[in-house]
Design a protein around this motif. Structure first.
Motif, PDB file in Angstrom:
ATOM      1  N   HIS A  47       0.850  -1.195   0.000  1.00 37.99           N
ATOM      2  CA  HIS A  47       0.000   0.000   0.000  1.00 37.99           C
ATOM      3  C   HIS A  47       0.889   1.250   0.000  1.00 37.99           C
ATOM      4  CE1 HIS A  47      -3.613  -2.423   1.667  1.00 37.99           C
ATOM      5  NE2 HIS A  47      -3.857  -2.083   0.420  1.00 37.99           N
ATOM      6  N   ARG A 103      -3.496   3.266  -1.498  1.00 37.39           N
ATOM      7  CA  ARG A 103      -4.264   2.060  -1.151  1.00 37.39           C
ATOM      8  C   ARG A 103      -5.033   1.509  -2.350  1.00 37.39           C
ATOM      9  NH1 ARG A 103      -5.527  -0.400   3.534  1.00 37.39           N
ATOM     10  NH2 ARG A 103      -7.449  -1.598   3.614  1.00 37.39           N
ATOM     11  N   GLU A 157       2.806   2.858   3.234  1.00 33.10           N
ATOM     12  CA  GLU A 157       2.880   2.186   4.543  1.00 33.10           C
ATOM     13  C   GLU A 157       4.346   1.812   4.785  1.00 33.10           C
ATOM     14  OE1 GLU A 157      -1.648   0.363   4.493  1.00 33.10           O
ATOM     15  OE2 GLU A 157       0.039  -1.017   4.521  1.00 33.10           O
ATOM     16  N   HIS A 167       2.668  -4.631   6.368  1.00 39.61           N
ATOM     17  CA  HIS A 167       1.765  -3.484   6.219  1.00 39.61           C
ATOM     18  C   HIS A 167       1.769  -2.691   7.521  1.00 39.61           C
ATOM     19  CE1 HIS A 167      -0.657  -4.656   2.544  1.00 39.61           C
ATOM     20  NE2 HIS A 167       0.089  -5.722   2.739  1.00 39.61           N
ATOM     21  N   CYS A 168       0.856  -1.692   7.580  1.00 39.56           N
ATOM     22  CA  CYS A 168       0.569  -1.052   8.855  1.00 39.56           C
ATOM     23  C   CYS A 168      -0.870  -0.577   8.824  1.00 39.56           C
ATOM     24  CB  CYS A 168       1.527   0.100   9.137  1.00 39.56           C
ATOM     25  SG  CYS A 168       1.293   1.519   8.058  1.00 39.56           S
TER      26      CYS A 168
HETATM   27 ZN    ZN Z   1      -1.694  -2.163   3.947  1.00 45.03          ZN
END
Ligand code: ZN
Length: 350
Positions: A41, A93, A44, A148-149
């Motif tokens: 994404h 995203r 991130e 991810h975060c």
């Molecule tokens: Zn993500």
């Protein structure tokens, strides 16, 4: 370490992206192999920070002949999303052209045979070719960690039920505070696409594997100290699983946080648009009925306030990082002990 640059042509002439792939050859064919990628994404970055500090540790291990299993690292898995800026803001995203989440709609394969995936020059969009390429890179590995975060968040993991409890070692190594367990989302996130063929393996072969989405805290948790300690966590896990040899590392598997099925996660959503005033922070334990957030719809008039309360007792795992919301948007995740009345099939978030 070998660096490979994989070029993918853009969807119109004069555009292309490059995927930077770092490869460490393992010395022992029987040792498990590992694939790590970050920033699917776009912006991130906590996982990218962790890999920034992990890669020199892997290079040192390689120089000392301690890399047992093959390791492949893609620190920037999505150069397409990383380049999506609009009106001075990064939006990584959803792909601009299709509005499809970059971490959805991966092809689900029944086996590890990737020959049917779209080739790098197939008449398909760049986003689809990129997804196919990432799967081709990841699937030959026993361990797949997609970093991810969340928005504002504790460090937590998504793990398919079939990999539990074996993967508590990862949660212990990373100091994760919670595990969200799932069996099917049907949204085909990268993790699901990597887990899909594994689930067809006999149980004893599955146990040695690990596939996960790591949520390394929140978007802004990017700094030297956190990056270093997350790198050390990843390294501890790789040593524990036998991908790297290091006799100085011993992992104590002591994860005892909540393991919450997706249907028990209370996704608190805004009933109206407005300003968000949170009453709780991440990590808080709340009782049923506790105030979670007030949405101010008419500033200056308390009659316009909409206060949301906890549908059940539990732990606040995440909050949104913005403070201005639209009607229906997610505000926070609460980990409950029972099924949420508002549980719905599929991923928790769009
Ligand atoms: Zn993500």
């Amino acid at each position: 370490m070998k660096t490979e640059m994989i070029a993918l042509a853009g969807d119109v002439p004069g555009n292309s992206i490059e995927l930077r792939v770092l490869r460490f050859e393992g010395r022992n064919e029987k040792a498990p192999s590992a694939y790590l990628q970050s920033s699917l994404h776009g912006s991130e970055l906590p996982g990218q920070a962790a890999l920034h500090f992990l890669i020199p540790m892997l290079e040192k291990a390689e120089k000392e002949g301690r890399v047992a299993g093959k390791i492949t690292v893609v620190p920037q898995a999505n150069p397409l999303g990383s380049a999506q800026w609009l009106a001075h803001q990064h939006l990584g995203r959803f792909e601009f052209f299709s509005n499809v989440n970059f971490n959805r709609s991966f092809p689900l394969l029944e086996t590890f045979d990737t020959s049917k995936l779209p080739e790098i020059d197939a008449p398909k969009s760049l986003a689809e070719r990129l997804k196919a390429q990432l799967l081709r890179l990841a699937l030959p590995h026993e361990i797949v960690l997609d970093l991810h975060c969340d928005d504002e968040s504790e460090s937590y993991l998504y793990i398919h039920k079939a990999f539990l409890p074996e993967m508590y070692d990862l949660a212990s190594a990373l100091g994760s505070t919670a595990v969200l367990s799932w069996d099917s989302t049907a949204d085909a996130a990268f993790e699901e696409a990597c887990a899909h063929p594994v689930l067809h393996l006999p149980e004893e072969q599955r146990k040695a594997r690990a596939v996960t989405t790591v949520e390394f805290r929140g978007l802004n948790d990017v700094d030297v100290e956190t990056g270093r300690s997350d790198a050390e966590g990843l390294y501890r896990f790789l040593v524990h699983r036998g991908v790297i040899s290091d006799s100085s590392i011993e992992l104590k598997v002591d994860f005892n946080g909540p393991v919450t099925p997706l249907e028990n996660v209370e996704m608190i959503r805004a009933p109206q648009g407005g300003m968000i005033l949170f009453h709780v922070d991440i990590g808080d334990e709340v009782e049923a009925g506790a105030k979670l957030a007030t949405v101010v719809t008419v500033p200056g008039d308390p009659n316009g306030d909409v206060t949301l309360t906890a549908p059940q007792a539990g732990r606040i795992l995440t909050r949104r990082s913005h403070r201005y919301t639209r009607r229906g948007d997610d505000l926070l995740k609460l980990l409950g002990a029972k099924r949420s009345d508002s549980a719905r099939p599929g991923s928790l978030e769009a």
